[in-house]
Structures are given as C-alpha cells and as structure tokens.
Design an enzyme around this catalytic site. Structure first.
Site, short mmCIF file in Angstrom:
data_model
loop_
_atom_site.label_atom_id
_atom_site.label_comp_id
_atom_site.label_asym_id
_atom_site.label_seq_id
_atom_site.Cartn_x
_atom_site.Cartn_y
_atom_site.Cartn_z
N SER A 71 5.61 20.50 30.82
CA SER A 71 5.81 21.24 29.57
C SER A 71 7.28 21.57 29.33
O SER A 71 7.71 21.70 28.17
CB SER A 71 4.98 22.53 29.57
OG SER A 71 3.61 22.23 29.50
N HIS A 122 7.34 31.51 29.92
CA HIS A 122 6.80 30.25 30.43
C HIS A 122 7.51 29.07 29.77
O HIS A 122 8.26 29.24 28.80
CB HIS A 122 5.29 30.21 30.19
CG HIS A 122 4.54 29.38 31.18
ND1 HIS A 122 3.72 28.35 30.80
CD2 HIS A 122 4.48 29.44 32.53
CE1 HIS A 122 3.16 27.80 31.86
NE2 HIS A 122 3.62 28.45 32.94
N THR A 124 7.12 26.43 27.71
CA THR A 124 7.21 26.02 26.31
C THR A 124 8.01 26.99 25.45
O THR A 124 8.98 26.58 24.79
CB THR A 124 5.81 25.79 25.72
OG1 THR A 124 5.15 24.77 26.49
CG2 THR A 124 5.88 25.35 24.27
N ASP A 266 -4.04 24.09 27.94
CA ASP A 266 -3.51 23.31 29.06
C ASP A 266 -4.03 23.82 30.40
O ASP A 266 -4.45 23.04 31.26
CB ASP A 266 -1.98 23.40 29.04
CG ASP A 266 -1.34 22.89 30.32
OD1 ASP A 266 -1.36 21.67 30.53
OD2 ASP A 266 -0.82 23.72 31.09
N HIS A 309 1.85 17.21 25.80
CA HIS A 309 1.21 16.21 26.66
C HIS A 309 -0.28 16.47 26.66
O HIS A 309 -0.75 17.49 26.15
CB HIS A 309 1.74 16.31 28.10
CG HIS A 309 1.65 17.69 28.67
ND1 HIS A 309 0.46 18.25 29.11
CD2 HIS A 309 2.59 18.67 28.84
CE1 HIS A 309 0.66 19.48 29.52
NE2 HIS A 309 1.96 19.78 29.37
N HIS A 409 -1.25 16.50 34.45
CA HIS A 409 -1.03 15.93 33.12
C HIS A 409 -1.25 14.43 33.15
O HIS A 409 -1.32 13.82 34.22
CB HIS A 409 0.41 16.20 32.66
CG HIS A 409 0.76 17.65 32.60
ND1 HIS A 409 2.06 18.10 32.44
CD2 HIS A 409 0.00 18.77 32.68
CE1 HIS A 409 2.08 19.42 32.42
NE2 HIS A 409 0.84 19.85 32.57
#
Length: 472
Positions: A71, A122, A124, A266, A309, A409
C-alpha cells in the site's frame, strides 16, 4: 502516455477533487458484493452497484521493486505520480522525498483532507502527507501530517483511527517510541481535536474552523461487521461530514482535495475472511453513494475511485463445482479478528463449549457444524493470531465455495471508477502513476517545486527497526 481531458471538460472551471481508495479491493470483490446483494431474487439480474455504474477502466498496480505492490508504494504512485519501492511513503525509488498532490493543492490554496478507517498514520493516508523511508515509521508520519516538516503543509482535516500514535509512550494509551505528545502539538497548531463519537456528532459543520483532527480509535477503526455505532462513526458518516466541512471552508479559495480510504477491506482480505471483507465493501459503497450525492449538487466536483492493489487472490467458485453460495455470508456476525481475540482469552476448559455453542452457530451462522469444522476452529484458537484468523475465515469460505490464493497481495489489475466533471478523461487502462498525474492535472497543480523544497526533509525515524512495520 499521459491522460488527456475532453476539450469540453478542460475548458470548465474545476474546483473540488475527491479521490477514494478501496484498499485491497479487486474486481472479484466487486462481483462478490454485487451477487450477495441480489442472490435469491431473479428480478435483480440486471441490478448494478454504485461502483458498477461508474466504471471507466482499470489500473495497473506494480511497484518499482516488485510486480506485487504494497500500500505504501501503491499510494505513493497516486500521490506523487511516481513509482516507489514496497514500504516507501511519499518517496521515490531512490529514497528521495517527492511532493504530493495534496501538498501541491495545499500550497495553491486548496483545503485538504484525509479520511481512513485505518490509523491515519497508516501507509495509504501517510503517502499523501508524509515522506519516510519505511511505512512503519509512524511516529515520524504523525508529526509530518500535522505540519512538523520542511514545508509545514499540515492537512486541514483528518478523520480516522490511530490515536495512540499521537500520544507519548508514557501515556496509558500511547504507542509512540518517544515522549512527544503530538496531540498537544496539534492543539498548539490550532487543530480542533475530536476523540470519540460524541465529539464527532456534536461537531457543528456550519461553524467549525479548520484544521480538524478526529481520531476515533486507539489503532485501526473497527471492521464494519464489528463496529459499535455508538462508539465509532462509519466511513460514510466521516465522509459526509468531511465534505460538508471542507466545502464550507473553501468557498473563498480554489476548492478542496480529499483522499478517502476504505482501509479495512484490505485487512479482511489478508485474513481470508469473506463476510468481513463483504461488509467493509458494502460500507465503502455507502461512502461512494454519499460522495456521488455531493457531486450531484456540486457541478465543479469530480470523484475518482480505485484500489492500490487486490488482496487475497479471491476466487468465487472452487474446484470442482461451478458454483458459490453468497447466502453463507449473510448470518456471519463477527470478524475472524474479533473471534480469535475472544478465543485466545478463553481458558482451555471452556474453549470447546464456546466454539460449539457460540462461535460456530452465533458468530459464523453455522448451525450444523461437522466434526472437522469444530476441530478446525479449536486448532485455530491455539495457533498464532495471523493463522487463527485465516483458519476462521476459511471455515466460512469453504461453505460458500470461495477460495483464496494468498494471505497477502496479488499483482492483479484493479478497477478504475469516476463520476462528475472530467470523468471521461480516465477511460482506459492506466499505470497507477498516470492516475497520480491525472489528479495533479485536474487540480492544475505541480509537485516539482515541492519536491525541490523537500530535499532536506528528514525521512528516517530515530531508533526505528524494520520489524515494527506491517505490509498491508
């Protein structure tokens, strides 16, 4: 190839840009949620989700270091319009800070915002307002997000989790590695601080002045399936209030830019937990619907949504049957994360009774569990937490005939969605960096001068150990 605007849109006044990221959300996840919503009703065969109706293309997801991105690199491609290595945050593949579209918008007078169901520090959200060599450097990220960096471009509005990252390690709820009280620094910088649901609900969007910092959980916010609505606002609620605040506070300027992340889609994918994955997708849909409603009343606004993703390698249908069963997901009431946490607190003499009489029938909706399913959950309870969650999730998945190829991922392309003024400029298949370039061009901002200004930015956190970061 750079993305081009249709001439009719290029000539229009552009004001607001709402960029949404559904972390870990692949095309199969969309199909799963769609079929869940229409299963058992033939009259809904042509029904489409709010996402389906604004699909314009796909995004390619590789990072500079791997065909499978994390990410940090994925979000940096969007924020800086450049490739980075897995784990990099607002930084190039050679570890140099890169100016972000949020920072460029801020420097031009736009109001800016970040909303996430993860910790606001985090990967992102961090990639839009911080520059660090490793995504695990969340102590440093928290400082940079409130403007304690080279260019002092604090974010005007932040809603999400991660309160512990803003508190010193000596505080009962602190998780920093140092004694810096970032909440106190934020107060000195003028932030209105919100710590709970009551403060969120009582916030008057008509009078509040920016900046605003709302941290509604110590770490990540709850999965939607577990969320206590009396304790935490939903993603859709945070989105709606953020748009109201930014819109009101940007009337005298060029507009606003906000990044909104459905982060826990996610994390449920990492857990191979299909029902939890589903519920966070449905909540993301609600947030998208709220944004579309805003766009409908603001002709100068564009919504763009995509994913960094895909997570889990989700498959609808497992060998040899040509079928899967969405109805299996309906009665699930708790996430694998919460179930495992609860089981690991149980004494061994009470565990089997808890699994047979609570976990399987009440939490997972399995009233006719076989011996193998009972043994699987009991084994999960004594396994490491990461494995426990996957074993619980896969118990439901097996019944639904849903498969997973990984707990990480994948390198799959993801959907690209747009709605509003300029949406047609995104039709096609694009590299993730091209989407970042589109965002900057839409706002008519450039990150180049900011990148030069960041040359001396501190990108390393003192005493940081790589072992403290995750790879979600």
């Amino acid at each position: 190839m750079l993305l081009a605007y249709p001439l009719s849109v290029h000539a229009q006044k552009r004001k607001n840009l709402i960029f949404m990221i559904s972390d870990g959300f692949g095309m199969t996840s969309e199909a799963m949620a769609r079929e869940f919503m229409r299963y058992g009703n033939e009259d809904t065969m042509n029904w489409a989700s709010t996402m389906d109706t604004m699909l314009v293309g796909t995004s390619r997801t590789r990072s500079s270091s791997s065909l499978v991105t994390d990410s940090g690199a994925g979000a940096t491609a969007f924020s800086c319009g450049t490739k980075s290595y897995n784990g990099g945050i607002g930084i190039t593949s050679d570890k140099k800070p890169c100016g972000t579209v949020l920072e460029a918008a801020k420097s031009k007078g736009y109001r800016t915002g970040l909303v996430s169901t993860a910790r606001i520090t985090h990967a992102t959200p961090a990639a839009f307002a911080a520059h660090v060599a490793n995504r695990g450097m969340e102590d440093l990220i928290a400082l940079q997000e409130i403007g304690n960096n080279t260019i002092t471009h604090s974010v005007d509005l932040m809603f999400g989790g991660g309160r512990c990252q803003f508190l010193p390690k000596s505080h009962d709820d602190g998780c920093r590695s140092d004694e810096i009280d970032v909440l106190e620094l934020a107060k000195r910088a003028g932030y209105t601080r919100l710590a709970d649901r009551d403060a969120f609900d009582s916030l008057d969007t008509a009078s509040v002045r920016l900046p605003v910092l709302g941290l509604f959980a110590e770490s990540h916010m709850s999965f939607e399936i577990d969320r206590d609505e009396k304790e935490q606002p939903s993603l859709a609620e945070m989105t709606t209030k953020a748009l109201q605040i930014l819109d009101r506070n940007s009337q005298d300027g060029p507009g606003f830019f906000i990044m909104i992340e459905g982060a826990r889609i996610d994390m449920a994918g990492h857990d191979n937990d299909p029902a939890t994955h589903l519920r966070d997708i449905l909540q993301y849909w609600e947030a998208v619907a709220a944004v579309r409603k805003f766009v409908d009343s603001h002709s100068d606004t564009l919504l763009v949504s995509t994913s960094d993703h895909e997570t889990g390698g989700l498959t609808l249908g497992i060998d040899p049957q040509y079928e899967w069963h969405p109805e299996v997901l309906a009665p699930v009431r708790k996430s694998a994360e919460l179930i495992c946490s609860e089981m690991k607190r149980m004494s061994s003499d009470k565990l089997r009774d808890h699994v047979v009489n609570s976990v399987l029938p009440n939490y997972l909706g399995i009233s006719d569990a076989g011996d193998g399913e009972v043994l699987n959950i009991l084994s999960a309870a004594t396994s490491p937490t990461k494995l426990c969650k996957r074993m619980v999730g896969q118990t439901v998945s097996a019944r639904a005939h849903i498969g997973w190829t990984t707990g990480g991922h994948t390198g799959a392309d993801v959907g690209l969605y747009a709605y509003g003024a300029g949406a047609g400029g995104l039709r096609g298949s694009y590299e993730n960096t091209q989407i970042g370039a589109f965002l900057a061009r839409y706002l008519d901002v450039s990150m180049g001068s900011l990148t030069k200004a960041l040359v001396n930015e501190v990108t390393e956190q003192h005493g940081f150990s790589d072992g403290s970061s995750d790879s979600a």
